[in-house]
Structures are given as C-alpha cells and as structure tokens.
Design a protein around this motif. Structure first.
Motif, PDB file in Angstrom:
ATOM      1  N   ASP A 130       0.849  -1.208   0.000  1.00 20.23           N
ATOM      2  CA  ASP A 130       0.000   0.000   0.000  1.00 20.23           C
ATOM      3  C   ASP A 130       0.876   1.247   0.000  1.00 20.23           C
ATOM      4  O   ASP A 130       1.942   1.265   0.613  1.00 20.23           O
ATOM      5  CB  ASP A 130      -0.881   0.044   1.256  1.00 20.23           C
ATOM      6  CG  ASP A 130      -2.015  -0.962   1.197  1.00 20.23           C
ATOM      7  OD1 ASP A 130      -2.250  -1.520   0.109  1.00 20.23           O
ATOM      8  OD2 ASP A 130      -2.662  -1.186   2.247  1.00 20.23           O
ATOM      9  N   GLN A 176      -2.180   6.787  -5.892  1.00 22.65           N
ATOM     10  CA  GLN A 176      -3.425   6.221  -5.363  1.00 22.65           C
ATOM     11  C   GLN A 176      -3.280   5.908  -3.868  1.00 22.65           C
ATOM     12  O   GLN A 176      -3.697   4.840  -3.396  1.00 22.65           O
ATOM     13  CB  GLN A 176      -3.816   4.954  -6.144  1.00 22.65           C
ATOM     14  CG  GLN A 176      -4.252   5.258  -7.562  1.00 22.65           C
ATOM     15  CD  GLN A 176      -5.587   6.023  -7.576  1.00 22.65           C
ATOM     16  OE1 GLN A 176      -6.607   5.528  -7.122  1.00 22.65           O
ATOM     17  NE2 GLN A 176      -5.569   7.253  -8.084  1.00 22.65           N
ATOM     18  N   LYS A 178      -4.050   5.798  -0.030  1.00 18.79           N
ATOM     19  CA  LYS A 178      -5.315   5.776   0.712  1.00 18.79           C
ATOM     20  C   LYS A 178      -5.214   6.589   1.989  1.00 18.79           C
ATOM     21  O   LYS A 178      -6.200   6.971   2.578  1.00 18.79           O
ATOM     22  CB  LYS A 178      -5.659   4.324   1.081  1.00 18.79           C
ATOM     23  CG  LYS A 178      -6.182   3.529  -0.101  1.00 18.79           C
ATOM     24  CD  LYS A 178      -6.710   2.184   0.355  1.00 18.79           C
ATOM     25  CE  LYS A 178      -5.612   1.150   0.279  1.00 18.79           C
ATOM     26  NZ  LYS A 178      -5.972  -0.212   0.574  1.00 18.79           N
ATOM     27  N   SER A 208      -8.769   8.765  -3.896  1.00 24.09           N
ATOM     28  CA  SER A 208      -8.264   7.528  -3.280  1.00 24.09           C
ATOM     29  C   SER A 208      -8.105   7.641  -1.760  1.00 24.09           C
ATOM     30  O   SER A 208      -8.097   6.644  -1.056  1.00 24.09           O
ATOM     31  CB  SER A 208      -6.913   7.163  -3.901  1.00 24.09           C
ATOM     32  OG  SER A 208      -5.964   8.172  -3.629  1.00 24.09           O
ATOM     33  N   VAL A 209      -7.980   8.867  -1.251  1.00 21.56           N
ATOM     34  CA  VAL A 209      -7.668   9.043   0.178  1.00 21.56           C
ATOM     35  C   VAL A 209      -8.892   8.781   1.038  1.00 21.56           C
ATOM     36  O   VAL A 209      -9.930   9.409   0.849  1.00 21.56           O
ATOM     37  CB  VAL A 209      -7.165  10.487   0.438  1.00 21.56           C
ATOM     38  CG1 VAL A 209      -6.992  10.755   1.927  1.00 21.56           C
ATOM     39  CG2 VAL A 209      -5.866  10.731  -0.312  1.00 21.56           C
ATOM     40  N   ASP A 210      -8.776   7.830   1.991  1.00 25.62           N
ATOM     41  CA  ASP A 210      -9.917   7.694   2.890  1.00 25.62           C
ATOM     42  C   ASP A 210      -9.584   7.907   4.361  1.00 25.62           C
ATOM     43  O   ASP A 210     -10.472   7.915   5.193  1.00 25.62           O
ATOM     44  CB  ASP A 210     -10.696   6.388   2.636  1.00 25.62           C
ATOM     45  CG  ASP A 210      -9.863   5.152   2.845  1.00 25.62           C
ATOM     46  OD1 ASP A 210      -8.849   5.254   3.554  1.00 25.62           O
ATOM     47  OD2 ASP A 210     -10.231   4.092   2.310  1.00 25.62           O
ATOM     48  N   LYS A 211      -8.296   8.105   4.663  1.00 25.04           N
ATOM     49  CA  LYS A 211      -7.947   8.389   6.069  1.00 25.04           C
ATOM     50  C   LYS A 211      -6.830   9.438   6.129  1.00 25.04           C
ATOM     51  O   LYS A 211      -5.941   9.463   5.280  1.00 25.04           O
ATOM     52  CB  LYS A 211      -7.399   7.123   6.749  1.00 25.04           C
ATOM     53  CG  LYS A 211      -8.426   6.006   6.982  1.00 25.04           C
ATOM     54  CD  LYS A 211      -9.123   6.178   8.306  1.00 25.04           C
ATOM     55  CE  LYS A 211     -10.181   5.116   8.558  1.00 25.04           C
ATOM     56  NZ  LYS A 211     -11.373   5.237   7.708  1.00 25.04           N
ATOM     57  N   ARG A 228     -12.969  10.103   8.844  1.00 26.38           N
ATOM     58  CA  ARG A 228     -11.804  10.154   7.974  1.00 26.38           C
ATOM     59  C   ARG A 228     -10.538  10.523   8.755  1.00 26.38           C
ATOM     60  O   ARG A 228      -9.482   9.953   8.545  1.00 26.38           O
ATOM     61  CB  ARG A 228     -12.023  11.186   6.860  1.00 26.38           C
ATOM     62  CG  ARG A 228     -10.926  11.170   5.801  1.00 26.38           C
ATOM     63  CD  ARG A 228     -10.945  12.403   4.901  1.00 26.38           C
ATOM     64  NE  ARG A 228     -10.647  13.624   5.654  1.00 26.38           N
ATOM     65  CZ  ARG A 228     -10.604  14.833   5.117  1.00 26.38           C
ATOM     66  NH1 ARG A 228     -10.855  15.000   3.831  1.00 26.38           N
ATOM     67  NH2 ARG A 228     -10.328  15.893   5.867  1.00 26.38           N
TER      68      ARG A 228
END
Ligand code: WTA
Length: 656
Positions: A130, A176, A178, A208-211, A228
């Motif tokens: 990742d 990409q 996260k 793409s960012v979720d946190k 988030r």
C-alpha cells in the motif's frame, strides 16, 4: 571487454585518465568494475538478510533487478539490528525544534516508537505494497513513520512540507494513496504553516484518500472530519508494542519520491529495498567515513532524496547518531546552525551550496561566535558549489581542518555517485570538483553522439552500467522511464547534467543540460512552471528560464504571452506569482516576469531556451555550441533580436 549480468560493457574505465595513483581507491574501483557482481555481493553481506539472493544482478536493459530472490527489511536494518547490541542505548536522533525544544531518541526508543507506529498503521488496515503519503514537518514522527511503513512493507511517499495542495494532490492521485499522515501545523520562521488545512484541500482533490492521521505539533485547533481524520495519539493508545518486520523481496519498492523532469508532470521515482539499502550503506561509509562516535547532521529536508538517503536510511543503517533540525536556518538569529553544531558536538556536517552562500552573506562573525572545533568533515550536495563558497566553507566552518566532500547525485541515483571518498582514502581536493566516481559507478563524459570525450571537453554525464541504488522505474510510467534515462544514449544512463573532466581526470559537474532548473537546490521543470503559468486565464503561452543567482544558484525568469486583447498589468503579474505558488509552492516564485508578444522557437516548435537565458541575463548571444538547440547561428541571432522587440512591444520587463 567485460560482462555484467546479461550485458557487455565497453568503453574505458575512468581510472585510465587519472594522474595521481590512489592506492586503495584505485584498487577498489578497479575491482568493482572488473567483477561487479562479486563486489556488490560482498557489500550486500554487510546487511542482514532473511534470505540471500539467487542472483546479484539481473540486467535486461534498461531494467536492473538487484539481489534477486533475497529478502530483507529496511526498518530492521536501521533499528532492530542496533537494539540487539550496545547501541540500544546509543543516541539515534537528536531533534531540535525551531522553538528550541530538544528531543533525544535512543535506538531503543526509536525501536519502541517505530513498532507502535507500525502497529497503528496495521490496525488501520495498511498492508504490504500500500502507498502511504507523508506530509509532515521535520519532526521525529517523520522518520519514524517512514521506518514504520518499511517495517510492514508499505511504500511511503514523502511530500515536501512546502508543497501546495495541488502539488500534493498530483502525487496522491498518481500513487493512489489511501492514507495521508500530516500534522496540525509546522513552524517556519516562528509562523505556523497550516499543514492539516492544506492536506484537507489536497484530499478533496484525491478520491483515493480515505484516512488522514494527524500528528500534534503546534497544538492549534484543526477541523477534523469524522470517520476520515484520526489523531495519532488515540491510535497509539491502542497500538501493540511489537510488530514483526515483514521480510521484503529485495526488488520490492521501499518508497516512491516525486521529482521534476522535462514534462509538466513530476516523476514518481521508485527505489527498491535491497539494492537501495546496499548502495546507500556502502556509499555512506565511503563518503562520510562514519565512526561510532560521529555526530552527523545533514540539513536537507526529509522531503527530498537527500533526506531519505542521507538523513534516514544510510546513517541509521550504520547506527549513527544524527541531528534533525525542524526550522529555518537563520531563525531566530543567523547563527542558529552554528549554535546547533556547538550544542550537539556535530562532527560531520552536510549541507547545500545555497545555504553556504546565504551564510557567506551574513558574514563570518556569526560562526566565529561558536566553538565548531568538533567538526571533522564537511559535505555539499544539490548544486555545483562555486570555489568561493567552497573556500568560505572550508575556512570559516571547517577551520581549514576539515575536508569537504562535494557529492554529486540525483533522486534517481538513490545515493551519492561522484564524490571524494575519505572513508576509502583521502585524495587531493579541488574546490568545485566532485572528484571521482565511487566504486561500481562507471561515469563518463560523452559527446552528443555518445562518444567518450577527451579530457577538457564539456559533454554529457552518463553512467555506463547499472548500480544497486539505481531507480528501477517511474511509478506507473515505464515509457517515461525509458525515454528520460535510456533513450538519449541507448543502453547508457543519461543524467541530464553537463560535465567536464580536467587534465587530472577530476569530474566537474556543470549543471543541467535539460529543461530542469535548480533553485536553491530544489529541482523544478520548466514545463511544470509553464503549465502552472498557462493555467492563468489571461496567459496564452509561457516559457520559463533560469538566470544565475548569487545565493540560490538559479532564479526563475518567466516569459509570458497574453491572450489577444489582454494588456500586461501589475495585477496580472501578481496573479501569476500567486498562481505558481498555488500550483507548486513558494519555491516556484518567479524572480522576474517578461511580457512578450511571441516566444523564440525552432522550426520544429521547440522553445529556444538559450535565447531566453541570454535575455534574462541581459547578455548577447555568445558562444553558440552544438550541444544546444537545433537552429543555425543566424536563426538564433535573428530570434534573439525578435524577442527583444517583442518584449519592448508588449510593455517590457516586469520585475516582481
Ligand atoms: C544537481 C539531489 C553539482 C545536478 C541529490 C543533479 C549537483 C541534480 C550536485 C539532482 C553536485 C546534485 N554538484 N550539481 N555536487 N549534486 N547536483 O534529484 O544537476 O534533487 O542532476 O538530487 O542536482 O537533483 P536532485
């Protein structure tokens, strides 16, 4: 002729030109080129491997894979290895905050922290492979997070804290990623830069960012988006004390770092785990002659390759004690750096020509106020160092006692390539010359046709065979990798730099041969600047050029043609400056803007950059070398005159 991997190597070794025999260096250099696989295998055995490699090098030009089949972990090399020895109680990091705070981390503290951070990442679901973006100030959490990523096999991409939201978003979208790890704010010259706010803006542009993990540095309130955004502190409360380091394939990416090239889009330079670490571990020892008792300070920002290799991975892999300074060099007073050297007893000091020139201007009375007698070795990186700055550095910082290692390398090379190597053998230095290539580095100066040039002739710097620190590719863009480095001279790595070797065979790096600028050591592409400028609605076309700057090395000069019917104005000028800062960051601020009715181009539509340069420098077109542009002397002269008129016609130069 020798063979290397699957390829044949031709051409002369750079040893052939040398006048002074340097026994140890010569022997080692010769050995490294005669049997490179054996040489690098010996170097690689200095690290700890979970599994040894089946093949030292698999070379299918232009792709090199090093230590194929081997497994190791970068965090283990930099941390776990040391806590198994007496070094557990040795200082790993002396951190100095801009406000004067100090944090001292031993290797065992670093071990504890890295494990907790790695566990926090794991609990968030971050897995091997990742991509994790780090947008942080120069605080210990930055190297800790890099190492934590490496521990679990996640690929970090560090984004310089001076970049704008748009520049960050470009990088997030390309990788990409996260997860972004940022801080509430960063101190810079006593002011606070709102990193979290900028990261939020970037996240809005990056699906793409979720946190987002927020590290607390300044303590100021920041908006937190529920679900988030997460506080590092709360994550650490839940974290485990130990995370097993992931045995990583040697060829697995350790990180991606963006750098500028000749197109508008920055390149995501990949570095592998095994080759990168082996190369940096060895190069560091050769160049800095690191000793157990050394206190080493590299002033670069971790956001650049120098920070990755020369602050984090190379020194820590040796169990060195490093200094990490958060703030501006001349804040709150212009002797801040000299104060830090004295405070921590720094023995090795590695910085940039821009910084040296800035301190020269402030005057030698500032370092004179401090006891700098602990210094043993000085280093310079990032741009050519002019002899005057070299002498000043030697005299007023090094007390005429300390050799200076002028280290030439690039984001792509992973580690130092051409430099004095007192860790092998001291050699006579020449101010302004990076001297000789390190073992294993087959550097040469070639003509436009790729022929090796005689001594004394300016040409292109190339590397004729792969080395372990070499980038294995550009993230997501194999074509660009081939095109940027391997197409100019087929089968040979093209650096993009001009160089010359003097009568003694010493290498002198003369600056970029391509459309890349070096402003205060920061790499910027003209295309990147031009793209940012044309995104202003009034701009039809733009071209960027560099002019020499007494401190920053180069400064940006922008040539702009406005759309039909729009007149140049101070407002447009100001907006353009703002536009560049917003698209890239403050490093992209132009020094001068010229409005012009047209831009000088060759028949094939290429901008004639040397004309822009001549105008920027207020010079006539002098020496027309065959190394640049494809136009005839007459055409160049005509275009030069035409541009002067076009600038007059459009209202002339508009200094910032
Ligand atoms: C320039 C920085 C002269 C060069 C580590 C190179 C230098 C570019 C030197 C890479 C030096 C770096 N002497 N020029 N000692 N070191 N350069 O990727 O033009 O930020 O191609 O890597 O900096 O810049 P980068």
């Amino acid at each position: 002729m020798q063979t290397l991997g699957d390829a044949e190597i031709t051409g002369r070794s750079s040893l052939e030109h040398r006048v002074w025999p340097h026994k140890r260096y010569d022997e080692m250099y010769r050995r490294s080129l005669e049997d490179p696989e054996r040489f690098w295998a010996e170097e690689a055995r200095r690290l700890d491997w979970y599994e040894t490699w089946d093949r030292v090098l698999q070379w299918q030009p232009p792709y090199a894979s090093w230590f194929v089949g081997g497994k190791l972990n970068a965090c283990y090399q930099c941390v776990d290895r040391h806590v198994k020895t007496w070094r557990k109680s040795k200082v790993a990091i002396y951190w100095e905050g801009e406000l004067g705070e100090t944090r001292v981390l031993s290797y065992s503290t670093l071990f504890r922290e890295v494990n907790r951070f790695a566990s926090a990442l794991q609990k968030l679901g971050v897995e091997k492979g990742d991509r994790v973006a780090l947008y942080l100030p120069m605080i210990p959490e930055l190297p800790i997070f890099m190492l934590a990523c490496a521990r679990i096999g996640a690929v970090h991409t560090v984004i310089f804290s001076g970049f704008s939201a748009k520049a960050i978003a470009d990088r997030l979208n390309d990788t990409q990623a996260k997860l972004i790890i940022t801080a509430d704010g960063a101190y810079r010259r006593g002011k606070i830069l709102p990193l979290k706010g900028i990261a939020d803006e970037a996240a809005d542009l990056s699906p793409s960012v979720d946190k987002i993990i927020v590290v607390r540095r300044t303590g100021q309130p920041v908006p937190m988006t529920e679900k988030r955004d997460l506080e590092l502190g709360s994550l650490l409360d839940e974290a485990d004390k130990f995370v097993k380091p992931e045995p990583m394939e040697s060829t697995h990416p350790l990180y991606i770092l963006y750098t500028s090239g000749t197109t508008g889009k920055p390149k995501g330079v990949i570095h592998s785990t095994g080759g990168y670490l082996v190369y940096n571990h060895s190069a560091y020892k050769w160049v800095f002659n690191i000793k157990e008792e050394s206190v080493y300070w590299c002033t670069a920002d971790v956001g650049w390759v120098t920070g990755h290799s020369s602050i984090v991975y190379a020194p820590l892999s040796h169990g060195a004690a490093i200094v990490l300074y958060e703030g501006a060099p001349d804040y709150p007073a212009v002797d801040r750096w000299w104060d830090i050297i004295e405070k921590y007893g720094v023995t090795i000091f590695y910085t940039s020509p821009t910084a040296i020139r800035m301190f020269m201007r402030y005057g030698e009375e500032w370092p004179a106020k401090h006891d700098l007698s602990t210094l043993e070795l000085l280093g310079s990186v990032g741009e050519p160092i002019n002899p005057e700055a070299w002498q000043w550095f030697y005299k007023y910082i090094g007390g005429e006692r300390c050799p200076i290692v002028d280290t030439w390398w690039q984001t792509e090379t992973g580690g130092i390539m051409i430099s004095p190597s007192p860790g092998i053998e001291p050699i006579p230095l020449k101010p302004g010359s990076a001297t000789f290539p390190l073992p294993g580095i087959d550097a040469a100066v070639v003509s436009a046709e790729g022929e090796e040039l005689p001594l004394g002739q300016k040409g292109y710097l190339v590397i004729r065979r792969p080395w372990p620190g070499m980038l294995p590719g550009i993230y997501g863009d194999p074509e660009r990798y081939k095109e940027s480095y391997w197409s100019r001279f087929p089968g040979v790595y093209y650096t993009g730099d001009f160089a010359i070797r003097d009568e003694d065979g010493y290498f002198w790096i003369l600056g970029r041969a391509d459309e890349v600028l070096k402003v205060a050591g920061h790499r910027l592409g003209t295309a990147e600047l031009e793209d940012a400028a044309v995104s202003h609605p009034a701009v039809a076309e733009a071209a960027a050029a560099a002019k020499p700057d007494p401190v920053k090395g180069e400064a940006i000069v922008l040539f702009v043609t406005l759309k039909e019917g729009i007149a140049p104005s101070d407002t447009i000028k100001k907006e353009l400056v703002a536009q560049l800062r917003k698209s890239i960051g403050p490093v992209a601020t132009p020094e001068e803007i010229y409005f012009t009715r047209s831009l000088p181009k060759t028949r094939s539509g290429k901008i004639m950059r040397r004309i822009l340069k001549a105008i920027a420098m207020g010079q006539e077109i002098g020496d027309v070398t065959t190394l640049e542009d494809e136009a005839s002397v007459e055409e160049v002269k005509k275009a030069h005159e035409a541009l002067k008129e076009a600038i007059e016609g459009a209202g002339g130069k508009a200094a910032r």
